[in-house]
Structure formats: C-alpha cells, structure tokens
Design a protein around this motif. Structure first.
Motif, mmCIF file in Angstrom:
data_model
loop_
_atom_site.group_PDB
_atom_site.id
_atom_site.type_symbol
_atom_site.label_atom_id
_atom_site.label_comp_id
_atom_site.label_asym_id
_atom_site.label_seq_id
_atom_site.Cartn_x
_atom_site.Cartn_y
_atom_site.Cartn_z
ATOM 1 N N GLU A 96 0.031 15.641 79.564
ATOM 2 C CA GLU A 96 -0.413 16.240 78.300
ATOM 3 C C GLU A 96 0.720 17.065 77.701
ATOM 4 O O GLU A 96 1.490 17.691 78.430
ATOM 5 N N PRO A 97 0.821 17.085 76.351
ATOM 6 C CA PRO A 97 1.878 17.895 75.743
ATOM 7 C C PRO A 97 1.681 19.390 75.996
ATOM 8 O O PRO A 97 0.553 19.859 76.040
ATOM 9 N N LYS A 98 2.788 20.066 76.220
ATOM 10 C CA LYS A 98 2.731 21.503 76.449
ATOM 11 C C LYS A 98 2.868 22.215 75.105
ATOM 12 O O LYS A 98 3.483 21.659 74.211
ATOM 13 N N PRO A 99 2.355 23.385 74.905
ATOM 14 C CA PRO A 99 1.673 24.174 75.914
ATOM 15 C C PRO A 99 0.228 23.714 76.114
ATOM 16 O O PRO A 99 -0.400 23.202 75.195
ATOM 17 N N LEU A 100 -0.262 23.952 77.328
ATOM 18 C CA LEU A 100 -1.669 23.703 77.616
ATOM 19 C C LEU A 100 -2.367 25.056 77.658
ATOM 20 O O LEU A 100 -1.890 25.984 78.311
ATOM 21 N N ARG A 101 -3.460 25.140 76.931
ATOM 22 C CA ARG A 101 -4.244 26.378 76.941
ATOM 23 C C ARG A 101 -5.585 26.024 77.554
ATOM 24 O O ARG A 101 -6.360 25.276 76.953
ATOM 25 N N LEU A 102 -5.868 26.524 78.767
ATOM 26 C CA LEU A 102 -7.072 26.108 79.489
ATOM 27 C C LEU A 102 -7.935 27.308 79.853
ATOM 28 O O LEU A 102 -7.446 28.328 80.340
ATOM 29 N N PHE A 103 -9.220 27.128 79.634
ATOM 30 C CA PHE A 103 -10.197 28.205 79.848
ATOM 31 C C PHE A 103 -11.214 27.763 80.891
ATOM 32 O O PHE A 103 -11.617 26.601 80.911
ATOM 33 N N GLN A 124 -15.869 35.257 86.756
ATOM 34 C CA GLN A 124 -14.636 35.483 85.981
ATOM 35 C C GLN A 124 -14.614 34.584 84.754
ATOM 36 O O GLN A 124 -15.079 33.442 84.809
ATOM 37 N N SER A 125 -14.023 35.099 83.665
ATOM 38 C CA SER A 125 -13.589 34.192 82.588
ATOM 39 C C SER A 125 -12.073 34.157 82.695
ATOM 40 O O SER A 125 -11.424 35.189 82.831
ATOM 41 N N ASN A 126 -11.523 32.955 82.703
ATOM 42 C CA ASN A 126 -10.119 32.784 83.083
ATOM 43 C C ASN A 126 -9.345 31.985 82.030
ATOM 44 O O ASN A 126 -9.822 30.967 81.536
ATOM 45 N N PHE A 127 -8.182 32.470 81.684
ATOM 46 C CA PHE A 127 -7.359 31.819 80.654
ATOM 47 C C PHE A 127 -5.969 31.540 81.207
ATOM 48 O O PHE A 127 -5.331 32.456 81.733
ATOM 49 N N GLU A 128 -5.510 30.284 81.106
ATOM 50 C CA GLU A 128 -4.153 29.958 81.550
ATOM 51 C C GLU A 128 -3.411 29.279 80.400
ATOM 52 O O GLU A 128 -3.913 28.325 79.802
ATOM 53 N N LEU A 129 -2.192 29.768 80.115
ATOM 54 C CA LEU A 129 -1.347 29.173 79.068
ATOM 55 C C LEU A 129 -0.103 28.622 79.775
ATOM 56 O O LEU A 129 0.706 29.394 80.291
ATOM 57 N N MET A 130 0.004 27.283 79.824
ATOM 58 C CA MET A 130 1.044 26.675 80.656
ATOM 59 C C MET A 130 2.066 25.913 79.830
ATOM 60 O O MET A 130 1.696 25.170 78.911
ATOM 61 N N GLY A 131 3.342 26.120 80.165
ATOM 62 C CA GLY A 131 4.395 25.352 79.503
ATOM 63 C C GLY A 131 5.317 26.180 78.633
ATOM 64 O O GLY A 131 6.256 25.641 78.065
ATOM 65 N N SER A 132 5.076 27.478 78.514
ATOM 66 C CA SER A 132 5.974 28.306 77.696
ATOM 67 C C SER A 132 6.510 29.465 78.530
ATOM 68 O O SER A 132 5.754 30.128 79.230
ATOM 69 N N ASN A 133 7.833 29.691 78.419
ATOM 70 C CA ASN A 133 8.405 30.857 79.100
ATOM 71 C C ASN A 133 8.707 31.975 78.109
ATOM 72 O O ASN A 133 9.384 32.929 78.421
ATOM 73 N N SER A 363 -9.720 30.787 63.994
ATOM 74 C CA SER A 363 -9.104 30.394 65.267
ATOM 75 C C SER A 363 -7.621 30.072 65.040
ATOM 76 O O SER A 363 -7.282 29.253 64.193
ATOM 77 N N VAL A 364 -6.747 30.731 65.800
ATOM 78 C CA VAL A 364 -5.309 30.557 65.591
ATOM 79 C C VAL A 364 -4.615 30.110 66.866
ATOM 80 O O VAL A 364 -4.811 30.691 67.922
ATOM 81 N N GLU A 365 -3.795 29.056 66.750
ATOM 82 C CA GLU A 365 -2.856 28.743 67.833
ATOM 83 C C GLU A 365 -1.503 29.206 67.328
ATOM 84 O O GLU A 365 -0.928 28.608 66.421
ATOM 85 N N PHE A 366 -1.020 30.286 67.905
ATOM 86 C CA PHE A 366 0.275 30.824 67.484
ATOM 87 C C PHE A 366 1.379 30.000 68.170
ATOM 88 O O PHE A 366 1.239 29.630 69.338
ATOM 89 N N GLU A 367 2.454 29.719 67.453
ATOM 90 C CA GLU A 367 3.547 28.899 68.000
ATOM 91 C C GLU A 367 4.250 29.670 69.124
ATOM 92 O O GLU A 367 4.893 30.683 68.868
ATOM 93 N N VAL A 368 4.089 29.212 70.350
ATOM 94 C CA VAL A 368 4.684 29.928 71.486
ATOM 95 C C VAL A 368 5.812 29.137 72.134
ATOM 96 O O VAL A 368 6.338 29.545 73.167
ATOM 97 N N MET A 369 6.185 27.997 71.536
ATOM 98 C CA MET A 369 7.199 27.163 72.171
ATOM 99 C C MET A 369 8.563 27.310 71.509
ATOM 100 O O MET A 369 9.531 26.669 71.923
ATOM 101 N N GLY A 370 8.657 28.109 70.435
ATOM 102 C CA GLY A 370 9.920 28.291 69.726
ATOM 103 C C GLY A 370 10.429 26.974 69.137
ATOM 104 O O GLY A 370 11.627 26.748 69.054
#
Ligand code: HAM
Length: 425
Positions: A96-103, A124-133, A363-370
């Motif tokens: 899957e293309p990064k970033p992945l935002r999984l809840f 727990q409610s859990n949020f993981e944002l994968m693929g961006s440093n 609802s906003v997906e902010f650009e986190v990959m530069g």
C-alpha cells in the motif's frame, strides 16, 4: 444456590450508563480517526507470543497473558495494538502507498496490579501513522490526541513530551549497549532515577545524564534550548533535540495545546526511537494516553525499513476523567481535504490552516511526506479527497489559499476567512 462467579481479577463488566460512556468515547475516537484520515483495522485478540514480545520491553513481556493453544502454539492476549498493526504493514498492507494511517479500538490485556484506572483487561483507541520520518507526522499524532480529548469535553489537559533519542544519543556515544540502555529507561519510567544512574558505569557519562535529567526551563522552548546546549558534542543527541524542537514548533502553532518538555521522561515500551508523549488532566495522576515514534519496529518484523509514529488512549481512564470533570460529549462531522504546503518553509502555516479546518469539522489529511505538489495531488486524488488546499507564498501574502476541487478539477483562490464556508458549501 446463588452463583458466586465473579469476573476474573482485574476485569470488569460494563453495564448501562458505564457501557454507554465507553461507546460514546469510542464514537469520538472513530470520528477523530475520520477527521485525521485514519482507516480502521480489526485484528485478532490473540497473536503469536514471538510477535508480541519482540521489542515491547521487559515490563510488558512480564505482564502478558501467555498460553499454549491446543496445537501447541505459544500465543498471548494482545497487550497493545502496535505489534499487530506493524504485522499488517509487513504483510497484507506491505504494497500500500505510504503514509498509512491506521486506527484500531478494542480491549487489550496486561497482568497489572488492579487499582483505580489500572485493569488487566482495558480498552484502547490506537492510531499508527506509518511511512513518514518527518516532524509533521509526529505533530499529527499529538494533535489528533488533543482534538479527541477536546471534543470529549475534557478541560485543562496537558501533554508531557520527551525524546528517547536524546538520552540514547548520549549513552550510545559513551559506548553503552542497547540492552543496558533499555534497563536505564525502565528505571526512569518508574521514576527510579537513582537506580537508573547506578547502571551507568562511566563517571563522565553519569554526570552528563544526571545534568540532563535535572534540566527545567520556564517553557518548552527554553527547556529544549537547555537540552541542546547540555548535549553539545553528542552528535546524535543534538540531532534528536533539534527534531524535538521542530515537532514542538509545529504542534504549538495550534492555539489550544499545552505542552511541557520533561528531559527525564521515558516510557515502558522498548521500541521508541524518537519523540514520546503522554497526556494528563490535573485531577488524575495517571496518563490518559501516550505514544511516540518507533522507526525500527517494522524492520524487526521483516518489513522494509519504515519510520512510524503512533499513540494509544486508555478509554477506561478517559471515562474516569470524564466522570471526574462531569464533562459532556459533543462529537463533530465533516468533508475531506488534503492540505499541501508548496514549500517546506510553509509547513507550519499550512498546519495551522489544517487545524482550523479540523476545528470546523472538516476531515484533513495533512501532507506529511514532504512530497512535490504533483505527487501529493495525485495521492489526494487516489484517496478520494473532496478538495486540495494548496498553501503557497503568493496567496498567503493575501491571506488566501488555492482551493482545488478534486471532483471537477476546478481551482480558485479563496480567502482564509471564507475557506470553511466554501468547502462546506
Ligand atoms: P501505553 O502507554 O502502554 O502505550 O498505553 C496507552 C494508554 O493505555 C495509557 O496511557 C493508559 O491510558 C492506558 N493503559 C495502560 N495500561 C493500562 C491499564 N493497566 N489499565 C487501564 N488503562 C491502561 C501503548 O500501549 C502503545 N502501544 C502506544 C503506541 C502506539 N505507541 C506507538 N503507537
């Protein structure tokens, strides 16, 4: 004869109002996931022991509910979600293309000593944002926690923030192996600073660490500046302190956020590599949620090196907090937008705009990959966003942005003051 059966120690039945309070918190967590572009995943309660124990840390390893299934497999009840989500990212979601935002949301299990706010089965409610440093990814995780807690109606909450890379940087450069470093963090997590210092053999290193733990600035900026100057000469620690500064600089663009930096802050989990945080309300000494950056876990599980940052909120504790403050719930709803700064220099302005839109229920997906504009737009298209908000210098000078309608491809310049109205109309 009346039954004497009770739930297993540390586990609870939730009935009526209490169950409703939990459901309401879960609904708000789901709305927050929507607002920040996170997709829900549902994973099993039982996982291979090996998966759950890798990199989780001694503290959690010793408190797992472990058993052999009838096929002689060593399995355990999940003590958290992060390992399961990382497993997904190394397997079914690996292309899957990064970033992945999984809840995720559900129950997790730890053999903790039961007391108020501490159970053996908890939610727990859990949020993981994968693929961006990038620091903007860390900022997203903290900001979504802030949004969620605010929309639950809680008051006076504040973040405690630290950075594992600062202390690791010092200890590594002084030659301490990772295992001993982890033992130092375990002691620090329990606030046993004397014990933590005893594990440091070299006198110079001990003095250095002691000095670091004692730093207290009047605000986050001063504290980070003091950390930076204290770790002069320790290259990795300095980079970590600079990273902490960048993250906090982004987060504090939001007017409604309270942060303190604590250089002596460590968390029980072993996988953290960067910024770490917890959120508290004044009425309770226990954290309502916590998380941080973990850039190496996914490769430990055999995946491509994938930087990641995430957090989990303790729903049982949030319910206690709501009760303490007698707060009421007011969830929100919205459209979906990608916010994209044209250049790196505009990212904090862009994040400010993203926060304003989210506050208005968009609802906003902010650009986190530069990424470059064309790539980011292509991605927004694929994700079926309604609009892209393009933040450019020229428009910003006029207090405006470019709004691109991704369904009919038309774009126009919109004054910031009219942006929410225009997107919602
Ligand atoms: P954690 O700090 O171990 O982090 O747990 C998150 C939250 O779960 C805590 O802040 C607390 O509210 C709640 N919690 C923990 N233990 C208990 C308990 N025994 N009873 C009730 N509530 C409890 C994690 O679990 C990480 N997986 C967070 C994360 C995600 N980091 C990166 N991604």
């Amino acid at each position: 004869m009346p039954s004497t059966f009770q739930p297993v120690r540390g586990m609870r039945d939730l009935i009526g109002e209490e169950a409703k309070a939990f459901t309401n918190i879960i609904t708000t967590a789901r709305k927050t996931a929507d607002l920040y572009g996170f997709r829900e995943v549902i994973t099993p309660h039982v996982e291979p022991l090996e998966l759950l124990s890798a990199k989780s840390g001694e503290e959690i390893r010793q408190r797992m509910f472990i058993f052999k299934d009838l096929g002689e497999r060593q399995v355990a009840l999940r003590p958290e979600f992060t390992a399961s989500v990382a497993r997904l990212v190394t397997t079914v979601l690996k292309n899957e293309p990064k970033p992945l935002r999984l809840f995720s949301v559900g129950t997790v299990y730890r053999y903790d000593e039961p007391q108020k706010g501490r159970y053996r089965e908890f939610w727990q409610s859990n949020f993981e944002l994968m693929g961006s440093n990038k620091p903007e990814a860390d900022a997203e995780i903290v900001l979504l926690t802030n949004s969620m807690v605010a929309s639950l109606g809680l008051q006076g909450f504040a973040f405690k923030v630290g950075h594992i890379g600062v202390i690791r940087g010092v200890l590594s450069q002084e030659g301490m192996d990772e295992k001993t470093q982890n033992a130092v963090f375990q002691r620090m997590d329990k606030k046993e600073y004397g014990e933590a210092l005893k594990l440091v053999e070299s006198e110079k290193c001990r003095a250095m660490l002691k000095g670091l733990l004692e730093i207290k600035g009047k605000d986050w900026k001063e504290t980070v500046e003091q950390i930076k100057s204290h770790v002069g000469g320790y290259e990795k620690a300095q980079i970590a302190a600079e990273n902490l500064f960048e993250i906090l600089n982004l987060i504090t663009q939001s007017p409604d956020i309270t942060v303190t930096v604590d250089p002596a802050f460590a968390r029980g989990l072993e996988y953290y590599t960067g910024m770490i945080f917890e959120i508290y309300i004044p009425e309770l000494e226990i954290a309502l949620g916590g998380g941080g950056r973990y850039d190496r876990l996914i490769e430990v599980f055999g995946g491509e090196p994938t930087p990641a940052v995430g957090c989990a909120h303790g729903i049982d504790r949030v319910a206690i907090a709501l009760q303490e403050q007698k707060a009421t719930l007011n969830g929100k709803n919205g459209k979906s937008v990608a916010v994209i700064p044209i250049t790196d220099a505009l990212k904090s302005e862009a994040l400010k705009i993203a926060q304003q839109l989210r506050a208005a229920g968009i609802s906003v997906e902010f650009e986190v990959m530069g990424r470059k504009m064309a790539k980011a737009l292509e991605d927004a298209d694929k994700r079926k966003e309604d609009y892209a908000v393009i933040v450019g210098e020229r428009e910003l000078k006029e207090s405006a942005v470019m709004l691109k309608d991704l369904t009919n491809r038309q774009q126009c310049i919109v004054p910031l003051a009219q942006l929410v109205e225009k997107i919602k109309s």
